[in-house]
Design a protein around this motif. Structure first.
Motif, short mmCIF file in Angstrom:
data_model
loop_
_atom_site.label_atom_id
_atom_site.label_comp_id
_atom_site.label_asym_id
_atom_site.label_seq_id
_atom_site.Cartn_x
_atom_site.Cartn_y
_atom_site.Cartn_z
N LYS A 132 0.85 -1.20 0.00
CA LYS A 132 0.00 0.00 0.00
C LYS A 132 0.89 1.25 0.00
CE LYS A 132 -3.78 -2.47 0.64
NZ LYS A 132 -4.77 -2.67 -0.44
N LEU B 116 0.34 3.81 1.75
CA LEU B 116 0.07 4.53 3.00
C LEU B 116 1.27 5.36 3.44
CD1 LEU B 116 -1.76 1.68 4.96
CD2 LEU B 116 -2.79 3.63 3.80
N GLN C 20 -0.47 7.63 1.89
CA GLN C 20 -1.21 8.06 0.71
C GLN C 20 -2.19 6.97 0.29
OE1 GLN C 20 1.45 9.55 -2.43
NE2 GLN C 20 3.11 9.67 -0.92
N GLU C 21 -3.03 7.28 -0.66
CA GLU C 21 -3.97 6.30 -1.19
C GLU C 21 -3.32 5.54 -2.34
OE1 GLU C 21 -7.57 8.19 -2.35
OE2 GLU C 21 -8.20 8.64 -0.28
N GLY C 22 -3.83 4.34 -2.60
CA GLY C 22 -3.37 3.58 -3.75
C GLY C 22 -2.39 2.49 -3.39
#
Length: 405
Positions: free
Chosen positions: A132, A134, A136-138
């Motif tokens: 991930k 993380l 952050q997104e995505g």
């Protein structure tokens, strides 16, 4: 009298329940599995050898040892199965797999075994599934690496060792290189190992890159940089002793192949022996690569790839020809299956890897790790890893990368 009628009623009800419980499974098939050793070892009749049976559709796994006649016995419901056998006698390893065997009645399954020897430099870890982004997104997948390990009591050298992966890229893709015997329905493998897209080679003139007994070597397949600066769940691949697959002429995509970090030595950048695909980034499957390390024998790999029939077109895919290397060149190999599907087909011959390790899901930071042989490690005084040439036995899925700090 009422008490007797009540007991009879309960007995009938229980019998009915038992009968209903058995209905979904149908009749059990008596299946014996015979291990067939190569002709030069035809006198082998080994008792206590583990036979592994996997229900391909349900995922259930059963194991049993061979008896005095060399057979293991199972009671199986009708279905599609994968049978595998691994046997070790001193330095001799015997592996065999019968894949996608349809069981419809009581029968005998014969599993042909192939002979090989335990390796010296072996694949210790494959991290390919990403993590991930993380906080952050995505998701992120530009941080793939493998770890090699010297499993021998002697010093080994990485010089001239080659690295590649097999066609097809994914275990659940259509495999044009295997066929099935029309009589036995057994998988027929080609007499070569189809290396797809690129062959990478460690540099050195013979003794430049030693590995001491129990020592590891990290190969950054994508991005020899510190990925944790942006993505804390990733790994730092910018270390002085690390190697890297990097070539800005052939693979120009900076997302997958950024310039190596400041701690990476120029002599630890692998050479491209040959590039056969058209992609601008080296492709290693996210969920199910089949990875090999190998050395050319009797010739230089640079000369071999120029010989007739070394490069073969892939049927139905004009963009991805393969390099057909001899199986006897393979030093070690690991088959990875996609855990999100049961439509996996083996790519590696049983003599190279009789089984597989499953990556259950991508983008979790999970890594595929070889098991430690604790008894042998204590005896030898350095880390000795399990090496049966059967990844179903030798590997497991770790919840995080070994390089994650």
């Amino acid at each position: 009298m009422k008490r007797l009628l009540y007991i009879l009623f309960i007995s009938v009800l229980l019998m009915s329940c038992d009968r209903d419980k058995a209905v979904p499974y149908g009749d059990l098939c008596e299946v014996s599995v015979m291990a067939e050793y190569p002709s030069e070892f035809s006198s082998f009749v080994r008792q206590g050898v583990t036979v592994r049976v996997e229900d391909i559709n349900l995922g259930s796994v059963y194991e049993s040892g061979t008896d005095g006649s060399g057979c293991a016995h199972f009671k199986l419901v009708k279905g599609l199965y994968r049978f595998s056998i691994s046997d070790i006698a001193d330095q001799d390893i015997f592996n065999g797999t019968s894949d996608k065997v349809s069981i419809t009645s009581s029968s005998q399954v014969r599993v042909g075994l192939m002979h090989s020897k335990a390796g010296s430099i072996i694949i210790k870890e494959i991290y390919c599934g990403g993590c991930k982004r993380l906080p952050q997104e995505g998701t992120y997948q530009m941080d793939k690496y493998i770890v090699l390990h010297n499993n021998d009591f002697r010093v080994q050298y990485l010089d001239s060792l080659c690295f590649g992966s097999l066609s097809p890229y994914n275990s659940n893709s259509n495999n044009v290189w295997v066929s099935r015997d029309p009589v036995t329905d057994a998988i027929i493998y080609p007499d070569f190992v189809p290396i797809v897209q690129c062959i990478w080679q460690f540099g050195g003139s013979g003794h430049d890159f030693p590995l001491q007994p129990g020592e590891d070597a990290v190969l950054a397949v994508h991005g020899a940089i510190d990925h944790t600066i942006q993505y804390p769940l990733s790994v730092n691949l910018n270390k002085p002793d690390y190697f890297v697959c990097y070539n800005s002429t052939y693979f120009t995509n900076p997302s997958y192949h950024p310039a190596p970090g400041n701690l990476i030595s120029q002599d630890r950048i692998l050479d491209v022996v040959i590039k056969t695909g058209q992609a601008n980034a080296y492709t290693l499957s996210l969920n199910s690569p089949a990875v090999v390390i190998f050395r050319a024998q009797g010739t230089a790999i640079e000369d071999f790839v120029l010989t007739p029939d070394a490069v073969k077109p892939t049927p139905g895919d004009t963009h991805n020809p393969i390099v057909a290397i001899p199986p006897e060149w393979v030093v070690d190999a690991v088959e990875v299956f996609n855990g999100s599907t049961n439509a996996n087909t083996k790519r590696l011959q049983p003599s190279l890897d009789a089984g597989y390790v499953t990556l259950s899901e991508t983008y979790l930071g999970h890594s595929l790790m070889r098991k430690v042989d604790a008894e042998a490690s204590q005896k030898q005084g350095y880390e000795v890893l399990s090496d049966t040439n059967n990844s179903s036995v030798d590997f497991y899925e770790s919840e995080k990368q070994s390089l994650h700090e």
